[in-house]
Design an enzyme around this catalytic site. Structure first.
Site, mmCIF file in Angstrom:
data_model
loop_
_atom_site.group_PDB
_atom_site.id
_atom_site.type_symbol
_atom_site.label_atom_id
_atom_site.label_comp_id
_atom_site.label_asym_id
_atom_site.label_seq_id
_atom_site.Cartn_x
_atom_site.Cartn_y
_atom_site.Cartn_z
ATOM 1 N N ARG A 24 30.802 -26.314 -0.586
ATOM 2 C CA ARG A 24 29.880 -26.568 0.525
ATOM 3 C C ARG A 24 28.918 -27.671 0.079
ATOM 4 N NH1 ARG A 24 26.870 -21.562 1.039
ATOM 5 N NH2 ARG A 24 25.748 -22.726 2.624
ATOM 6 N N SER A 26 25.444 -27.729 0.598
ATOM 7 C CA SER A 26 24.028 -27.412 0.406
ATOM 8 C C SER A 26 23.647 -27.722 -1.038
ATOM 9 C CB SER A 26 23.757 -25.937 0.708
ATOM 10 O OG SER A 26 24.219 -25.125 -0.350
ATOM 11 N N LYS A 96 29.146 -13.638 -3.895
ATOM 12 C CA LYS A 96 28.721 -12.646 -2.903
ATOM 13 C C LYS A 96 29.092 -13.055 -1.472
ATOM 14 C CE LYS A 96 23.793 -13.353 -1.887
ATOM 15 N NZ LYS A 96 22.607 -12.582 -1.497
ATOM 16 N N ASP A 97 29.394 -14.335 -1.283
ATOM 17 C CA ASP A 97 29.809 -14.786 0.053
ATOM 18 C C ASP A 97 31.318 -14.639 0.276
ATOM 19 O OD1 ASP A 97 27.218 -15.529 0.704
ATOM 20 O OD2 ASP A 97 27.467 -17.573 -0.037
ATOM 21 N N ARG A 147 21.338 -5.452 4.096
ATOM 22 C CA ARG A 147 21.107 -4.729 2.839
ATOM 23 C C ARG A 147 19.630 -4.782 2.442
ATOM 24 N NH1 ARG A 147 20.388 -6.888 -2.082
ATOM 25 N NH2 ARG A 147 20.846 -8.947 -1.235
ATOM 26 N N ARG A 148 19.054 -5.982 2.492
ATOM 27 C CA ARG A 148 17.636 -6.110 2.141
ATOM 28 C C ARG A 148 16.764 -5.384 3.159
ATOM 29 N NH1 ARG A 148 18.641 -12.412 0.455
ATOM 30 N NH2 ARG A 148 19.184 -11.983 -1.698
ATOM 31 N N ARG A 165 17.260 -17.788 8.974
ATOM 32 C CA ARG A 165 18.536 -18.408 8.624
ATOM 33 C C ARG A 165 18.270 -19.752 7.969
ATOM 34 N NH1 ARG A 165 23.273 -18.129 10.829
ATOM 35 N NH2 ARG A 165 23.690 -19.200 8.882
ATOM 36 N N ASN A 167 19.539 -22.733 4.760
ATOM 37 C CA ASN A 167 19.683 -22.699 3.310
ATOM 38 C C ASN A 167 18.329 -22.494 2.638
ATOM 39 O OD1 ASN A 167 18.445 -25.230 2.895
ATOM 40 N ND2 ASN A 167 20.365 -26.267 3.388
ATOM 41 N N THR A 170 15.415 -24.785 3.448
ATOM 42 C CA THR A 170 14.968 -24.596 4.828
ATOM 43 C C THR A 170 14.088 -23.346 4.919
ATOM 44 O OG1 THR A 170 17.113 -25.460 5.494
ATOM 45 C CG2 THR A 170 15.804 -24.401 7.212
ATOM 46 N N ARG A 171 14.512 -22.290 4.248
ATOM 47 C CA ARG A 171 13.751 -21.035 4.290
ATOM 48 C C ARG A 171 12.375 -21.203 3.663
ATOM 49 N NH1 ARG A 171 17.857 -16.000 3.902
ATOM 50 N NH2 ARG A 171 19.453 -16.989 5.136
ATOM 51 N N CYS A 258 32.766 -5.628 8.467
ATOM 52 C CA CYS A 258 31.471 -6.006 9.045
ATOM 53 C C CYS A 258 30.406 -6.084 7.973
ATOM 54 C CB CYS A 258 31.037 -4.952 10.028
ATOM 55 S SG CYS A 258 31.154 -5.517 11.676
#
Ligand code: DPM
Length: 328
Positions: A24, A26, A96-97, A147-148, A165, A167, A170-171, A258
């Site tokens: 990716r 990012s 984890k993704d 989860r968090r 949402r 990356n 951005t957060r 899911c």
């Protein structure tokens, strides 16, 4: 960014085909991929490498909550397609993704050494000195991880939560702008981007469990591609592999695909692997958690046994409710 990135790639010694690496775009994904490229260069001097950057659905759809888009390879599918159609040879993912079931024809060729897998609290500058437990009533924490969210609701019901949402950069920018008072982020990502100074509290894994595979990189390639499998073998880390295989087996045995509030904490103590896992409902009212110990040599059996234990304590019921609501 990693100094490895600026190392000029040496021209091929012989007629070696370049290894085409899919990543990716990012900043975090590239930092991870440059690390992998640096490792490949160190183990195989002169090996030609070619970087192919791709956008995934998760990079494009930025205005929908993660849990609503579903997690079937949101950040990994386009990279996998490039492996399957032969336009790349190796895909680098945050483990984890990567879904626990891979498409037919692809394999997890190696799991790399693990960066710190824990989660961290990052606050607005004005809130420096606070911890989750001491934050004022109604403080707004941004996360789009179920989860968090479930674990925070369970342990810190005085806080408020809002989807976030985008990356990592951005957060952090949204936090600066005051859209949130705090964020929960993986220590691993912050470390890789050199932003550990932003961490206010590292969340204790005996209370707050991390995501399956968090902090490790998954190197995916075509099944039977012996050349690539051989080249990436030195990048595999035995301890991280045992832990992550146990965690992934646990998740695979529990979920139907899911996004669900599931967390883990694993440790290798010599011949013994200790795996703690939890399943919670979305409101964080019910939270089931237990530990399983077994041989490090058979990590997947430990994961499956732990899933069985949690199912007997009602995890199945919680998951069925979540699946029914999400209809996936
Ligand atoms: C997945 C989740 C998140 C990412 C869900 C979870 C976090 C989303 C959020 C599956 N992928 O953790 O329960 O908090 O809104 C992601 C990050 C990293 C890989 C960023 C982060 C870096 C850490 C790593 C997003 N994927 O978790 O802070 O390499 O393990």
């Amino acid at each position: 960014m990693s100094e490895l990135a600026s190392t000029p790639l040496r021209p091929s010694a012989g007629a070696a085909q370049p290894v085409r690496i899919a990543s990716r775009k990012s900043e975090l994904a590239l930092a991870q991929t440059y690390w992998v490229m640096g490792q490949l260069q160190a183990h195989h001097p002169g090996l030609p490498l070619e970087l192919h950057t791709l956008s995934t659905q998760g990079d494009i759809i930025l205005d929908v909550a993660l849990a609503k888009i579903g997690d079937k390879g949101l950040f990994t599918k386009e990279l996998e397609v490039s492996l399957l159609n032969g336009s790349s040879d190796l895909a680098v993912h945050s483990l984890k993704d990567l879904p626990t079931r891979l498409p037919e024809g692809l394999v997890l060729g190696a799991i790399t050494q693990r960066e710190d897998p824990l989660d961290a609290l990052v606050l607005r500058e004005e809130l420096r000195g606070y911890q989750l437990a001491t934050l004022p009533e109604g403080t707004v924490i941004g996360t789009s991880s179920l989860r968090r969210l479930a674990q925070l609701r369970h342990a810190f019901p005085h806080l408020q939560f809002k989807d976030v949402r985008g990356n990592l950069n951005t957060r952090l920018a949204k936090l600066e702008r005051g859209e949130y008072d705090g964020l929960i982020l993986a220590v691993a990502g912050l470390k890789r981007l050199g932003k550990t100074d932003r961490i206010h509290e590292v969340l204790d894994p005996s209370v707050f469990l991390y995501a399956v595979g968090q902090g490790s990189l998954g190197l995916e390639c075509r099944q039977g591609d012996e050349r690539i499998l051989e080249l990436i073998r030195p990048l595999a880390d035995a301890e991280a592999t045992a832990r992550c295989l146990a965690e992934r087996a646990f998740l695979r045995a529990l979920e139907g695909g899911c996004q669900v509030p599931i967390g883990v904490h694993s440790q290798v103590r010599g011949e013994e692997l200790h795996l703690t896992g939890m399943v919670a409902d979305l409101e964080g009212r019910r939270l089931i958690r237990d530990t399983q110990t077994g041989p490090t040599a058979d990590p997947e059996a430990v994961g499956v046994a732990l899933a069985e234990k949690l199912k007997q304590q009602g995890a199945d019921e919680i998951l069925q409710e979540i699946f029914a609501r999400a209809r996936c």
